[in-house]
Design an enzyme around this catalytic site. Structure first.
Site, PDB file in Angstrom:
ATOM      1  N   LYS A  75       6.492   1.334   0.265  1.00  0.00           N
ATOM      2  CA  LYS A  75       7.674   0.631   0.766  1.00  0.00           C
ATOM      3  C   LYS A  75       8.966   1.195   0.175  1.00  0.00           C
ATOM      4  O   LYS A  75       9.995   1.188   0.827  1.00  0.00           O
ATOM      5  CB  LYS A  75       7.571  -0.870   0.531  1.00  0.00           C
ATOM      6  N   ARG A  91       9.469 -12.030  -5.098  1.00  0.00           N
ATOM      7  CA  ARG A  91       8.125 -11.904  -5.652  1.00  0.00           C
ATOM      8  C   ARG A  91       7.386 -13.237  -5.692  1.00  0.00           C
ATOM      9  O   ARG A  91       6.201 -13.256  -6.025  1.00  0.00           O
ATOM     10  CB  ARG A  91       8.204 -11.372  -7.094  1.00  0.00           C
ATOM     11  N   ARG A 141      -2.743   9.271  -7.866  1.00  0.00           N
ATOM     12  CA  ARG A 141      -1.542  10.084  -7.676  1.00  0.00           C
ATOM     13  C   ARG A 141      -1.329  10.960  -8.905  1.00  0.00           C
ATOM     14  O   ARG A 141      -1.785  10.658 -10.003  1.00  0.00           O
ATOM     15  CB  ARG A 141      -0.327   9.227  -7.369  1.00  0.00           C
TER      16      ARG A 141
END
Ligand SMILES: [Zn+2]
Length: 217
Positions: A16, A93, A132
């Site tokens: 995002k 959140r 990653r």
């Protein structure tokens, strides 16, 4: 797209942040990412700055009341500059933050809001965060998506690619747990109210962006 507010939600690793960046470049909107705001606020050498630093460095979360004050200060700046639109990355959140951020936006009369969920599964989130890599030489981040998965060397400098030590699976799982208890109710709320735009996040960055643009026009 006049005074458009785009709220981006998604699991860690959903991409995002990348979509926020692309949207920002396309529409020239203001950007508000709570992570960035806190990182810059913690550099100020006062009680709050120092406490934010210690909370973040210990893997904790800064309380909503502190974040709310930072939002209001940012919104005031955006307003003074001449507001045209805003991308909110990673907030709200919790349900409480949802109420507060809507109140804060409403204070400025910014009510034209779209909520976009960049949707990936928990398994995809774990895979992306634990697999990653960074280039050892130039630091370039190599995400675990699409064709990047197969890279053996840094595409920029040819350097060796190494795993990121901070993204161990246990840490990632605990972030997912937190997402489920705190953030998921926000998503459920927007789903029920009909405001949620769900985008398949398990595609290439370009395809996700194309879907986002399609859905917000
Ligand atoms: Zn490199």
């Amino acid at each position: 797209m006049e005074n458009q507010i785009l709220v981006l939600l998604g699991l860690p690793g959903s991409g995002k942040g990348t979509q926020a960046k692309l949207l920002r470049e396309k529409f020239n909107f203001e950007y508000m990412g709570s992570g960035d705001l806190l990182r810059s606020r913690k550099k100020v050498d006062d009680f709050t700055g120092n406490k934010i630093a210690s909370v973040i460095d210990n893997g904790g979360r800064v309380p909503t009341v502190v974040i709310t004050k930072i939002w209001m200060e940012e919104f005031e700046k955006f307003h003074q500059k001449g507001f045209s639109g805003l991308i909110v990355d990673g907030s709200p959140r919790t349900i409480m933050e949802k109420e507060l951020i809507e109140g804060a936006l409403g204070w400025y009369g910014w009510e034209n809001k779209k909520v976009i969920l960049v949707d990936i599964s928990s398994e995809e989130s774990v895979a992306r965060l634990t697999k990653r890599r960074n280039c050892k030489d130039c630091g370039k981040l190599i995400p675990y998506v699409g064709e990047f998965k197969l890279l053996e060397k840094c595409p920029d400098c040819g350097g060796e690619l190494i795993s990121r030590a901070d993204d161990d699976e246990k840490g990632v799982r605990s972030r997912l747990e937190w997402f489920k208890t705190d953030v998921q109710p926000v998503i459920d709320y927007y789903e029920k109210s009909g405001e949620l735009i769900r985008i398949n996040g398990e595609q290439s960055i370009e395809s996700v962006f194309k879907d986002v643009l399609e859905q917000i026009k």
